[in-house]
Design a protein around this motif. Structure first.
Motif, PDB file in Angstrom:
ATOM      1  N   MET A 133       0.822  -1.211   0.000  1.00 36.95           N
ATOM      2  CA  MET A 133       0.000   0.000   0.000  1.00 36.95           C
ATOM      3  C   MET A 133       0.854   1.257   0.000  1.00 36.95           C
ATOM      4  SD  MET A 133      -3.165  -0.963   2.562  1.00 36.95           S
ATOM      5  CE  MET A 133      -4.039   0.582   2.194  1.00 36.95           C
ATOM      6  N   PHE A 134       2.015   1.173   0.667  1.00 33.14           N
ATOM      7  CA  PHE A 134       2.874   2.352   0.776  1.00 33.14           C
ATOM      8  C   PHE A 134       3.834   2.502  -0.394  1.00 33.14           C
ATOM      9  CE2 PHE A 134       1.766   2.225   5.321  1.00 33.14           C
ATOM     10  CZ  PHE A 134       1.502   3.569   5.522  1.00 33.14           C
ATOM     11  N   ALA A 135       4.362   1.371  -0.906  1.00 34.56           N
ATOM     12  CA  ALA A 135       5.519   1.517  -1.779  1.00 34.56           C
ATOM     13  C   ALA A 135       5.520   0.694  -3.054  1.00 34.56           C
ATOM     14  CB  ALA A 135       6.791   1.167  -0.979  1.00 34.56           C
ATOM     15  N   ILE A 136       4.690  -0.339  -3.161  1.00 31.23           N
ATOM     16  CA  ILE A 136       4.774  -1.246  -4.305  1.00 31.23           C
ATOM     17  C   ILE A 136       3.510  -1.145  -5.153  1.00 31.23           C
ATOM     18  CG2 ILE A 136       5.126  -3.650  -5.001  1.00 31.23           C
ATOM     19  CD1 ILE A 136       7.507  -2.464  -3.575  1.00 31.23           C
ATOM     20  N   PRO A 137       3.639  -1.028  -6.470  1.00 21.85           N
ATOM     21  CA  PRO A 137       2.456  -0.828  -7.326  1.00 21.85           C
ATOM     22  C   PRO A 137       1.719  -2.103  -7.707  1.00 21.85           C
ATOM     23  CG  PRO A 137       4.444  -0.698  -8.650  1.00 21.85           C
ATOM     24  CD  PRO A 137       4.906  -0.885  -7.231  1.00 21.85           C
ATOM     25  N   THR A 138       2.128  -3.259  -7.202  1.00 27.48           N
ATOM     26  CA  THR A 138       1.443  -4.511  -7.518  1.00 27.48           C
ATOM     27  C   THR A 138       1.139  -5.268  -6.228  1.00 27.48           C
ATOM     28  OG1 THR A 138       3.573  -5.669  -7.772  1.00 27.48           O
ATOM     29  CG2 THR A 138       2.575  -4.742  -9.764  1.00 27.48           C
ATOM     30  N   GLY A 139       0.206  -6.220  -6.316  1.00 31.07           N
ATOM     31  CA  GLY A 139      -0.153  -7.023  -5.155  1.00 31.07           C
ATOM     32  C   GLY A 139      -1.498  -6.612  -4.580  1.00 31.07           C
ATOM     33  N   ILE A 140      -1.963  -7.376  -3.592  1.00 29.47           N
ATOM     34  CA  ILE A 140      -3.256  -7.115  -2.958  1.00 29.47           C
ATOM     35  C   ILE A 140      -3.264  -5.741  -2.291  1.00 29.47           C
ATOM     36  CG2 ILE A 140      -4.821  -7.853  -1.110  1.00 29.47           C
ATOM     37  CD1 ILE A 140      -5.001  -9.645  -3.451  1.00 29.47           C
ATOM     38  N   GLY A 141      -2.153  -5.345  -1.681  1.00 29.17           N
ATOM     39  CA  GLY A 141      -2.073  -4.037  -1.033  1.00 29.17           C
ATOM     40  C   GLY A 141      -2.238  -2.903  -2.024  1.00 29.17           C
ATOM     41  N   ALA A 142      -1.613  -3.042  -3.194  1.00 25.85           N
ATOM     42  CA  ALA A 142      -1.746  -2.020  -4.238  1.00 25.85           C
ATOM     43  C   ALA A 142      -3.178  -1.974  -4.770  1.00 25.85           C
ATOM     44  CB  ALA A 142      -0.768  -2.311  -5.375  1.00 25.85           C
ATOM     45  N   LEU A 143      -3.813  -3.147  -4.881  1.00 28.01           N
ATOM     46  CA  LEU A 143      -5.212  -3.198  -5.315  1.00 28.01           C
ATOM     47  C   LEU A 143      -6.115  -2.500  -4.301  1.00 28.01           C
ATOM     48  CD1 LEU A 143      -7.158  -4.280  -7.473  1.00 28.01           C
ATOM     49  CD2 LEU A 143      -7.305  -6.406  -6.178  1.00 28.01           C
ATOM     50  N   LEU A 144      -5.834  -2.711  -3.033  1.00 27.18           N
ATOM     51  CA  LEU A 144      -6.568  -2.013  -1.976  1.00 27.18           C
ATOM     52  C   LEU A 144      -6.387  -0.504  -2.082  1.00 27.18           C
ATOM     53  CD1 LEU A 144      -5.952  -4.164   1.234  1.00 27.18           C
ATOM     54  CD2 LEU A 144      -8.176  -3.351   0.449  1.00 27.18           C
ATOM     55  N   ASN A 145      -5.157  -0.080  -2.319  1.00 29.15           N
ATOM     56  CA  ASN A 145      -4.849   1.341  -2.398  1.00 29.15           C
ATOM     57  C   ASN A 145      -5.557   1.989  -3.589  1.00 29.15           C
ATOM     58  OD1 ASN A 145      -3.445   3.523  -1.204  1.00 29.15           O
ATOM     59  ND2 ASN A 145      -1.878   3.424  -2.789  1.00 29.15           N
ATOM     60  N   ASN A 146      -5.547   1.303  -4.727  1.00 29.60           N
ATOM     61  CA  ASN A 146      -6.232   1.827  -5.916  1.00 29.60           C
ATOM     62  C   ASN A 146      -7.751   1.897  -5.703  1.00 29.60           C
ATOM     63  OD1 ASN A 146      -3.799   2.026  -7.277  1.00 29.60           O
ATOM     64  ND2 ASN A 146      -3.969  -0.016  -8.186  1.00 29.60           N
ATOM     65  N   ALA A 147      -8.295   0.884  -5.019  1.00 28.37           N
ATOM     66  CA  ALA A 147      -9.731   0.870  -4.740  1.00 28.37           C
ATOM     67  C   ALA A 147     -10.124   2.017  -3.813  1.00 28.37           C
ATOM     68  CB  ALA A 147     -10.126  -0.469  -4.119  1.00 28.37           C
ATOM     69  N   GLU A 148      -9.251   2.334  -2.872  1.00 27.80           N
ATOM     70  CA  GLU A 148      -9.521   3.461  -1.961  1.00 27.80           C
ATOM     71  C   GLU A 148      -9.528   4.776  -2.724  1.00 27.80           C
ATOM     72  OE1 GLU A 148      -8.595   6.863   0.490  1.00 27.80           O
ATOM     73  OE2 GLU A 148      -7.104   5.875  -0.805  1.00 27.80           O
ATOM     74  N   LEU A 175     -10.361   5.192  -5.832  1.00 24.87           N
ATOM     75  CA  LEU A 175     -11.570   5.229  -6.666  1.00 24.87           C
ATOM     76  C   LEU A 175     -12.865   5.131  -5.851  1.00 24.87           C
ATOM     77  CD1 LEU A 175     -10.313   2.789  -9.468  1.00 24.87           C
ATOM     78  CD2 LEU A 175     -10.460   5.289  -9.602  1.00 24.87           C
ATOM     79  N   ILE A 176     -12.722   5.069  -4.532  1.00 23.47           N
ATOM     80  CA  ILE A 176     -13.861   4.912  -3.610  1.00 23.47           C
ATOM     81  C   ILE A 176     -14.674   3.670  -3.970  1.00 23.47           C
ATOM     82  CG2 ILE A 176     -15.633   6.183  -2.324  1.00 23.47           C
ATOM     83  CD1 ILE A 176     -14.756   8.719  -3.616  1.00 23.47           C
ATOM     84  N   ARG A 177     -13.972   2.562  -4.227  1.00 27.18           N
ATOM     85  CA  ARG A 177     -14.614   1.287  -4.523  1.00 27.18           C
ATOM     86  C   ARG A 177     -14.578   0.414  -3.269  1.00 27.18           C
ATOM     87  NH1 ARG A 177     -15.396  -0.460  -9.689  1.00 27.18           N
ATOM     88  NH2 ARG A 177     -16.497  -2.107  -8.557  1.00 27.18           N
TER      89      ARG A 177
END
Length: 250
Positions: free
Chosen positions: A197-212, A214-216
């Protein structure tokens, strides 16, 4: 006995089922994208699964967890064992372990971002740290709790140091070792999610960050369910291994 076990399983499912039903009802009553009903989350989960986004993200996170956890656990097991059987090594390393162990794993993130940079080595190193210190400490504690009478009896009967280590010390310390492995099996997933979520653009954490961004909320909830399942699977795997290894005599 089997009837009693199945009854206990059913009772444990009742609160979960009740929460799921209330979730569905509350989502329809709220009528807001910030709290979607369970059916919408399930639909989004299936959509992410079918288009490959979820599997791709999970695969990236799983690879990091596996590498960091295996390296950290093996290193912790080795260092903890050496400290447990050698008093000189224990006196040398114990103060250092005691100082570094209380530092939260994510506390290393800013420093590691400067030292390593933002790349694949960053989450792997964080997971390594997350696994290393608890496994080291639990291995050392388990070895220290082995009664000296057993070791002395084995030496009296002519057992070598290697035999004592492999057939007496490590088996008797294994409950503590497995406890450390099992507890960190869930914690490493929390660590990799935070790192992504903080530093890597791939993975479940990155998916969570992108969803946040986009307010998904439906995607966020689907990802949290996946995270919960992976933590549970890892912990139950080590619980099963522990019971298989030590259950007969523990």
């Amino acid at each position: 006995m089997k009837r009693k076990i199945s009854k206990n399983h059913l009772l444990s499912l009742v609160p979960i089922g009740l929460i799921l039903v209330l979730w569905e009802i509350a989502g329809h009553v709220a009528q807001t994208p910030l709290f979607p009903p369970l059916s919408k989350v399930v639909g989004e989960f299936y959509s992410l699964l079918s288009n490959g986004i979820l599997l791709k993200s999970l695969g990236a996170s799983f690879g990091r967890v596996l590498i960091g956890y295996i390296l950290g656990s093996l290193s912790g097991l080795f260092v903890g064992t050496i400290m447990g059987v050698n008093k000189v090594v224990e006196r040398s390393l114990r103060p250092l372990i005691s100082i570094l162990f209380p530092i939260p794993t994510l506390g290393w993130l800013p420093l590691l971002m400067l030292w390593i940079g933002i790349n694949e080595a960053l989450p792997v190193t964080l997971i390594f740290i997350c696994a290393f210190f608890p496994v080291t400490y639990n291995t050392l504690t388990g070895i220290k709790e082995v009664k000296q009478e057993y070791i002395k009896a084995a030496r009296t009967l002519g057992a070598s140091s290697w035999y004592i280590l492999w057939h007496i010390i490590l088996p008797m310390a294994s409950p503590n070792i497995f406890t450390g492995l099992r507890l960190e099996a869930g914690m490493v997933w929390r660590t990799v999610i935070a790192a992504e979520m903080f530093a890597i653009p791939t993975g479940i954490g990155a998916l969570l960050n992108n969803a946040e961004t986009l307010i998904r909320v439906d995607i966020i909830m689907a990802c949290l369910v996946v995270l919960s399942l992976m933590c549970s699977i890892f912990e139950r795997l080590f619980l099963w291994l522990e019971n298989r290894t030590t259950g007969a005599w523990r």
